[in-house]
Structure formats: C-alpha cells, structure tokens
Scaffold this active site. Sequence first.
Site, mmCIF file in Angstrom:
data_model
loop_
_atom_site.group_PDB
_atom_site.id
_atom_site.type_symbol
_atom_site.label_atom_id
_atom_site.label_comp_id
_atom_site.label_asym_id
_atom_site.label_seq_id
_atom_site.Cartn_x
_atom_site.Cartn_y
_atom_site.Cartn_z
ATOM 1 N N SER A 1 25.664 29.379 -106.389
ATOM 2 C CA SER A 1 25.109 30.491 -107.169
ATOM 3 C C SER A 1 26.163 31.575 -107.342
ATOM 4 O O SER A 1 26.254 32.192 -108.410
ATOM 5 C CB SER A 1 23.881 31.074 -106.461
ATOM 6 O OG SER A 1 22.872 30.108 -106.388
ATOM 7 N N ARG B 1 26.829 20.700 -99.184
ATOM 8 C CA ARG B 1 27.905 20.379 -100.125
ATOM 9 C C ARG B 1 29.141 19.877 -99.412
ATOM 10 O O ARG B 1 29.768 18.931 -99.819
ATOM 11 C CB ARG B 1 28.288 21.627 -100.942
ATOM 12 C CG ARG B 1 27.339 21.908 -102.068
ATOM 13 C CD ARG B 1 27.459 23.327 -102.499
ATOM 14 N NE ARG B 1 27.011 24.212 -101.442
ATOM 15 C CZ ARG B 1 26.830 25.501 -101.590
ATOM 16 N NH1 ARG B 1 27.077 26.066 -102.741
ATOM 17 N NH2 ARG B 1 26.397 26.231 -100.596
ATOM 18 N N LYS C 1 18.306 43.021 -99.915
ATOM 19 C CA LYS C 1 19.373 42.429 -100.743
ATOM 20 C C LYS C 1 19.187 42.781 -102.209
ATOM 21 O O LYS C 1 18.060 42.980 -102.672
ATOM 22 C CB LYS C 1 19.334 40.904 -100.613
ATOM 23 C CG LYS C 1 20.267 40.359 -99.576
ATOM 24 C CD LYS C 1 20.446 38.866 -99.815
ATOM 25 C CE LYS C 1 21.489 38.254 -98.919
ATOM 26 N NZ LYS C 1 21.547 36.815 -99.081
ATOM 27 N N HIS D 1 20.980 22.591 -107.077
ATOM 28 C CA HIS D 1 19.635 22.782 -106.509
ATOM 29 C C HIS D 1 18.631 21.827 -107.184
ATOM 30 O O HIS D 1 17.815 21.196 -106.511
ATOM 31 C CB HIS D 1 19.156 24.228 -106.747
ATOM 32 C CG HIS D 1 19.957 25.280 -106.045
ATOM 33 N ND1 HIS D 1 20.385 26.423 -106.671
ATOM 34 C CD2 HIS D 1 20.405 25.367 -104.761
ATOM 35 C CE1 HIS D 1 21.051 27.181 -105.804
ATOM 36 N NE2 HIS D 1 21.082 26.565 -104.645
#
Length: 176
Positions: free
Chosen positions: A142, A104, A54, A30
């Site tokens: 992450s 990615r 969440k 990031h």
Amino acid sequence: MAKVNRVKSRNQTNITAVFPGSFDPFTKGHADIVERALAIFDRVIVGVLHNPSKTYLFEEQERVALIAKHFERLGDRVAVESFSGLLVDFVARTGSRVVLRGLRAVSDFDYEAQMALVNRRLAPQVETLFLTSREEHSYISSSVVKQVATLGGDVSEMVPAIINQALKRLYRHRAK
Ligand code: ADP
C-alpha cells in the site's frame, strides 16, 4: 463391522476466515489473497482496521465501500467490515477462528510471526494462517502505491480498477 469415522465434508462445516489489514489502499496483492482463500474457506471477511490515532489516505468507510464494490460479483462469500481495537475481539464477534495474513518476503515474517504469537496468547482458539503472495505481487505494498500515485505515476498494475479510479479522483482533487 468396523466403525468408520468419516471426515466431515466441507458441506457440513462452514469455515469463515478473517483477513485483517489497513488496506490503505487495497492492492492486487490483497485481492489475490482473498481470492485464493476462497478456494479453501467458505467465506472471507475482510476486516478493515481503523486506528483512530493514524491518518489514512482513504477514510474507513471509503476503504470498506471500495473493497466491497470490488468483490460484489462474489456475493456473500466475501464480506467487508471495519473494526478498531483488538483483532481477536473482532474475530470473536464474527464467530470465526481463522485469521488470514499474507507474506511477501522474509522481511514480513518477523512482524507477522510476532503478531500471531501475541494473538495466540490473547485468544488460543484463534489460528493465524499465512498465504504467500504470488511472485508478481511480491513487490506491491500500500505504501509503494501511495508513493507512486502521489507523484502522478501509473499504479493500474498494482491495484484493482476501482481503487485506481478512486486514487485518480483523490489526486485530481488534491491537485486543484
Ligand atoms: P497491515 O497494516 O495490517 O500490515 P496491510 O493492509 O498492509 O495491513 O496488509 C494486510 C495483509 O496483507 C498483511 O498480512 C500483509 O502482509 C499482506 N499483504 C500486503 N501486501 C501484500 C501483497 N502484495 N501480497 C500478499 N500479501 C500482502
């Protein structure tokens, strides 16, 4: 004499890009996207998503504070703000018209392209731009960081130092 239409120089326009994500936690992948974006845009706003349904490892304000601390040295070229609700509404509030996302691998593409199309339907004036990750960051996510850190593994290669310290504090605390 023919009139020359000059292309506006960068000094005459101030372009801000919004880089949204959960950033739970913020990784070197990031950070690299933000730094490379600063070579193109005048400012980057890191938009830290808070989805009330969440559960996060780091609370919204902690994610914001850690990312802000990491970019402190860059002054006001990087701002960090949390948001909830629609991304395009957040982008409109910032006055920006550019959403920045990282890619990615091909596996990121389907989801990212779908979100970009949805956001274009909602706000046609907003463009989504993608930067591909550096090869050495393409394995970092992450969730991988969380998995390794939970098991006591070393994630210092994957996250900025300040995040690594915060993860160590968190897991030391949890282990007690
Ligand atoms: P989200 O929950 O919105 O996917 P993330 O925090 O996982 O948020 O990621 C934010 C953005 O950063 C996404 O565009 C994602 O593809 C990109 N990203 C995640 N990891 C990397 C990495 N290692 N290198 C480059 N971009 C990345």
